[in-house]
Design a protein around this motif. Structure first.
Motif, PDB file in Angstrom:
ATOM      1  N   MET A 202       0.819  -1.208   0.000  1.00  0.00           N
ATOM      2  CA  MET A 202       0.000   0.000   0.000  1.00  0.00           C
ATOM      3  C   MET A 202       0.855   1.261   0.000  1.00  0.00           C
ATOM      4  O   MET A 202       0.495   2.275  -0.597  1.00  0.00           O
ATOM      5  CB  MET A 202      -0.950  -0.027   1.190  1.00  0.00           C
ATOM      6  CG  MET A 202      -2.006  -1.110   1.062  1.00  0.00           C
ATOM      7  SD  MET A 202      -2.794  -1.534   2.629  1.00  0.00           S
ATOM      8  CE  MET A 202      -1.505  -2.512   3.396  1.00  0.00           C
ATOM      9  N   VAL A 203       2.024   1.203   0.640  1.00  0.00           N
ATOM     10  CA  VAL A 203       2.956   2.331   0.593  1.00  0.00           C
ATOM     11  C   VAL A 203       3.458   2.535  -0.829  1.00  0.00           C
ATOM     12  O   VAL A 203       3.599   3.674  -1.302  1.00  0.00           O
ATOM     13  CB  VAL A 203       4.125   2.099   1.574  1.00  0.00           C
ATOM     14  CG1 VAL A 203       5.236   3.127   1.358  1.00  0.00           C
ATOM     15  CG2 VAL A 203       3.633   2.153   3.010  1.00  0.00           C
ATOM     16  N   GLN A 266      -2.592  -7.607  -3.892  1.00  0.00           N
ATOM     17  CA  GLN A 266      -2.156  -6.215  -3.803  1.00  0.00           C
ATOM     18  C   GLN A 266      -0.905  -5.962  -4.645  1.00  0.00           C
ATOM     19  O   GLN A 266      -0.791  -4.927  -5.314  1.00  0.00           O
ATOM     20  CB  GLN A 266      -1.885  -5.848  -2.349  1.00  0.00           C
ATOM     21  CG  GLN A 266      -3.147  -5.777  -1.507  1.00  0.00           C
ATOM     22  CD  GLN A 266      -2.843  -5.462  -0.055  1.00  0.00           C
ATOM     23  OE1 GLN A 266      -2.874  -4.311   0.365  1.00  0.00           O
ATOM     24  NE2 GLN A 266      -2.537  -6.490   0.712  1.00  0.00           N
ATOM     25  N   LEU A 267       0.043  -6.903  -4.620  1.00  0.00           N
ATOM     26  CA  LEU A 267       1.263  -6.710  -5.400  1.00  0.00           C
ATOM     27  C   LEU A 267       0.995  -6.796  -6.890  1.00  0.00           C
ATOM     28  O   LEU A 267       1.621  -6.082  -7.687  1.00  0.00           O
ATOM     29  CB  LEU A 267       2.320  -7.732  -4.969  1.00  0.00           C
ATOM     30  CG  LEU A 267       2.927  -7.457  -3.588  1.00  0.00           C
ATOM     31  CD1 LEU A 267       3.718  -8.662  -3.095  1.00  0.00           C
ATOM     32  CD2 LEU A 267       3.809  -6.214  -3.629  1.00  0.00           C
ATOM     33  N   PRO A 522      -5.416  -3.331   3.680  1.00  0.00           N
ATOM     34  CA  PRO A 522      -6.044  -2.086   4.121  1.00  0.00           C
ATOM     35  C   PRO A 522      -6.905  -2.294   5.359  1.00  0.00           C
ATOM     36  O   PRO A 522      -7.575  -3.328   5.506  1.00  0.00           O
ATOM     37  CB  PRO A 522      -6.915  -1.689   2.920  1.00  0.00           C
ATOM     38  CG  PRO A 522      -6.295  -2.369   1.744  1.00  0.00           C
ATOM     39  CD  PRO A 522      -5.751  -3.664   2.275  1.00  0.00           C
ATOM     40  N   SER A 523      -6.874  -1.329   6.267  1.00  0.00           N
ATOM     41  CA  SER A 523      -7.824  -1.373   7.375  1.00  0.00           C
ATOM     42  C   SER A 523      -9.232  -1.231   6.819  1.00  0.00           C
ATOM     43  O   SER A 523      -9.436  -0.735   5.697  1.00  0.00           O
ATOM     44  CB  SER A 523      -7.546  -0.234   8.357  1.00  0.00           C
ATOM     45  OG  SER A 523      -7.888   1.020   7.780  1.00  0.00           O
ATOM     46  N   GLY A 524     -10.215  -1.674   7.593  1.00  0.00           N
ATOM     47  CA  GLY A 524     -11.592  -1.498   7.150  1.00  0.00           C
ATOM     48  C   GLY A 524     -11.915  -0.049   6.894  1.00  0.00           C
ATOM     49  O   GLY A 524     -12.655   0.291   5.953  1.00  0.00           O
ATOM     50  N   LEU A 570      -3.192   6.937   2.745  1.00  0.00           N
ATOM     51  CA  LEU A 570      -2.453   7.940   1.994  1.00  0.00           C
ATOM     52  C   LEU A 570      -2.718   7.817   0.488  1.00  0.00           C
ATOM     53  O   LEU A 570      -2.853   8.832  -0.217  1.00  0.00           O
ATOM     54  CB  LEU A 570      -0.956   7.801   2.275  1.00  0.00           C
ATOM     55  CG  LEU A 570      -0.525   8.130   3.707  1.00  0.00           C
ATOM     56  CD1 LEU A 570       0.899   7.648   3.961  1.00  0.00           C
ATOM     57  CD2 LEU A 570      -0.638   9.632   3.980  1.00  0.00           C
ATOM     58  N   ALA A 571      -2.800   6.591  -0.011  1.00  0.00           N
ATOM     59  CA  ALA A 571      -3.094   6.384  -1.431  1.00  0.00           C
ATOM     60  C   ALA A 571      -4.476   6.915  -1.780  1.00  0.00           C
ATOM     61  O   ALA A 571      -4.678   7.558  -2.823  1.00  0.00           O
ATOM     62  CB  ALA A 571      -2.983   4.900  -1.782  1.00  0.00           C
ATOM     63  N   VAL A 572      -5.453   6.644  -0.916  1.00  0.00           N
ATOM     64  CA  VAL A 572      -6.809   7.155  -1.148  1.00  0.00           C
ATOM     65  C   VAL A 572      -6.811   8.679  -1.092  1.00  0.00           C
ATOM     66  O   VAL A 572      -7.475   9.345  -1.898  1.00  0.00           O
ATOM     67  CB  VAL A 572      -7.791   6.567  -0.116  1.00  0.00           C
ATOM     68  CG1 VAL A 572      -9.170   7.194  -0.256  1.00  0.00           C
ATOM     69  CG2 VAL A 572      -7.882   5.040  -0.295  1.00  0.00           C
ATOM     70  N   ALA A 573      -6.059   9.240  -0.151  1.00  0.00           N
ATOM     71  CA  ALA A 573      -5.993  10.699  -0.039  1.00  0.00           C
ATOM     72  C   ALA A 573      -5.389  11.329  -1.295  1.00  0.00           C
ATOM     73  O   ALA A 573      -5.781  12.436  -1.690  1.00  0.00           O
ATOM     74  CB  ALA A 573      -5.192  11.094   1.196  1.00  0.00           C
TER      75      ALA A 573
END
Length: 657
Positions: A202-203, A266-267, A522-524, A570-573
């Motif tokens: 995710m980073v 995810q990868l 990802p967290s919920g 952060l990605a969503v932001a």
């Protein structure tokens, strides 16, 4: 009482059905028995692919002497953390608070009311027996202190679920997160921090999106270097594709061999987006091979994807995957075996254990055709070895991640087989796991379990369906995603605008679990934020965007303080700051496909798109978007306010840049 796990749907619990320990599944009957017998509860939490869970099972839970002590003095409950992440979350919080660290197997001792008073992880047999004796003595002789301790721990952890202080993830906060990550980056080996190293999926997605928004060379360099190092190291399966769960060393040489669906999904998406950003051939190869791994090794007969492959085979970690030079020669012959050993860093001393080596591909082969043939032969030979067991339960959340990845990869590469796999998976999960409008967590052999879906099930499945909607143009997936997000908003919303992990009518534990941290997935909270933001852009619903931004703010403090544990928030932001950018391609045929290809190559973090006929039912982006002179056209819109339509790829490229 006899062991009562034989009828479980969890592969992990079924691994323990023949233990002499009188295991029970989590439920009110077990705690009622503890109250009736006036004994504490031994709670053991793990998962099917967990190496140290297997070790503790062999040492202790399969031992008649240990079982005799457990059965006499405790009610024993076994929980699959992947099937019941809510139970895992609250007791892992207790374990971490009490010991300073966590992990699996998780070993907790509870009062008959469920309050934890002692916790740990793996215990060797001798130490475990001492612990059982000590807990029994404390329960018998110091009952008041034990109960007071459990009550205090539970009350303290309940306080951690208080509403978060909002912290908006604005552009300057996102850029500061890149600076923080730069200070933690391993410039030699890629990744962040030291050993063990987990894939920072995710980073990496956040860094790619930040680069797309700002042009930051550092953001792209950190993402690209990490992706290359992981793909060339032993953590990546150079023969069969797909990634192991983590590397035990800092240079990605020796993996912990379990292969998890959530990591590979995810990868797969990250490498797809890296290829979109850079055109890197290695990234494209990893996309193709990892997708092949998912479809070959994890796809179930029903079309869903299994959870994991075990870390060990026949009790030996790496037995299936590690090689010696002699074994390479045995398969390929003297000359080609030596050539493969040099290419794959297989040494006489070994890079793993007992003189064997993991396979690394630190340099590209000088003869791709030779390597393709050698790889095929080695994989065929490896297939004849004993194989790791497969945890074949289908988890809603992780299948949502797989749907999103396959949809993105299929659309970008123009691979219809990947889109078909994503759609078949979506059909199965929606058709089986969605029961009376509510999601269930998991199924096995096509039979859905009783465990209720949690927040990340709703968020990640909605995310996958929205990606599939954009890749296929089918209105159905948008409709189902909107319904899921409506249910999640009604049932999971917290006072501060973020989200609890469990629904308001879920089973009550000693505290209602909630986490803003993006760890292995990802967290919920961030999963729902991302899906709400995408759905808002696709439908023009401002309320969904407001809910997404509230959830991001609830995650903002953690994500800005420690970006490594806020990657998806952060990605969503980044998408929130950059978007919404909406592109509708109307029409069909070669011209429409050429326009769609331009859109799919765009790296804008806030972009959503759809391809279809004008005014297609159930697709807001196509409403009132007519053909131009009877032919295909693209509408580039910001907040549903559109520029004049364009009809050629150069004009569309300019509009998107």
């Amino acid at each position: 009482m006899a062991n009562r796990l034989a009828n479980s749907t969890s592969p992990y619990l079924l691994q323990h059905r023949d233990n002499p320990v009188d295991w029970q599944e989590w439920g009110p009957d077990a705690f009622a028995e503890a109250r009736r017998r006036d004994v504490p509860v031994l709670l053991s939490v793990g998962y099917a692919a967990c190496h140290w869970c297997h070790v503790m099972a062999h040492e202790s839970f399969e031992d008649d002497g240990v079982a005799q002590v457990v059965n006499a003095d405790f009610v024993a409950i076994k929980v699959d953390r992947e099937e019941r992440p809510d139970i895992d979350a609250v007791y892992m919080a207790a374990t971490t608070a009490l010991t300073g660290h966590g992990g699996w197997p998780m070993t907790c001792f509870l009062t008959p009311d469920g309050d934890p008073f002692f916790a740990g992880t793996y215990f060797p047999k001798g130490q475990f027996l001492q612990l059982l004796s000590g807990v029994t003595s404390a329960w018998t002789d110091q009952r008041d202190r034990v109960l007071e301790s459990g009550s205090h721990i539970a009350e303290t952890l309940r306080g951690l679920s208080a509403p978060a202080t909002g912290h908006a993830l604005a552009a300057e906060v996102l850029d500061a997160a890149v600076d923080t990550l730069r200070g933690q980056f391993d410039h030699g080996a890629g990744g962040f921090g030291g050993a063990p190293k987990f894939p920072p999926s995710m980073v990496l997605e956040f860094l790619l999106r930040n680069h797309a928004r700002t042009g930051s060379p550092d953001a792209l360099a950190m993402a690209a270097r990490t992706c290359e190092a992981m793909a060339r190291g032993g953590m990546y399966d150079q023969l069969g594709g797909g990634f192991a769960r983590y590397s035990v060393d800092a240079r990605w040489v020796v993996p912990h061999f379990e292969k998890m669906l959530y990591d590979n999904a995810q990868l797969l998406r990250v490498y797809t987006h890296l290829f979109r950003s850079t055109g890197d051939a290695l990234a494209r190869r990893v996309v193709v091979e990892t997708a092949e791994f998912l479809l070959r090794d994890l796809r179930t007969d029903e079309g869903g994807f299994a959870s994991a492959l075990d870390a060990d085979t026949d009790g030996v970690e790496g037995l299936t995957y590690a090689w010696t030079s002699a074994q390479l020669v045995e398969v390929l012959g003297e000359e080609d075996g030596a050539r493969a050993a040099a290419l794959l860093t297989v040494t006489e001393a070994g890079t793993f254990e007992h003189g064997s080596s993991t396979l690394q591909l630190l340099d590209d082969p000088d003869d791709e055709e030779w390597w393709a043939t050698a790889r095929t032969r080695l994989l065929a030979a490896r297939d004849q070895r004993p194989q790791p067991a497969r945890d074949d339960k289908v988890v809603t959340s992780w299948n949502g991640l797989a749907i999103a990845a396959l949809a993105d990869a299929g659309a970008l590469l123009g691979d219809a087989s990947l889109l078909e796999a994503a759609e078949r998976c979506a059909e199965f999960v929606v058709g089986t796991h969605l029961v009376d409008g509510r999601l269930r967590r998991a199924s096995r052999d096509g039979v859905v379990g009783a465990a209720a879906g949690v927040a990340d099930d709703y968020g990640n499945l909605a995310e996958g369906l929205l990606a599939l909607h954009q890749a296929t143009g089918r209105a159905r997936w948008l409709t189902v995603a909107r319904e899921l997000l409506g249910t999640a908003t009604d049932r999971f919303t917290a006072e501060d605008g973020g989200f609890h992990d469990t629904a308001d009518d879920a089973e009550a534990l000693f505290t209602r679990p909630r986490s803003a941290a993006d760890n292995a997935e990802p967290s919920g909270q961030s999963a729902l934020a991302g899906a709400l933001l995408t759905c808002s852009a696709l439908t023009g619903d401002p309320a969904m965007r407001e809910r997404a931004e509230a959830a991001l703010a609830a995650s903002g403090q953690l994500a800005s303080r420690d970006p490594r544990f806020g990657g998806w928030a952060l990605a969503v932001a980044e998408a929130d700051v950059a978007g919404p950018l909406q592109v509708a391609v109307v029409g069909s045929g070669p011209k429409a496909e050429a326009l769609a290809a331009v859109v799919r190559r765009s790296t804008s973090p806030g972009l959503v798109s759809i391809v279809g006929e004008p005014d297609a039912e159930g697709i807001p982006l196509l409403a009132q978007r007519p053909l131009v002179a009877g032919g295909a056209a693209a509408y580039v819109c910001r907040g549903f306010v559109c520029d004049a339509p364009v009809t050629d790829v150069d004009s569309l490229s300019a509009a998107l840049s």
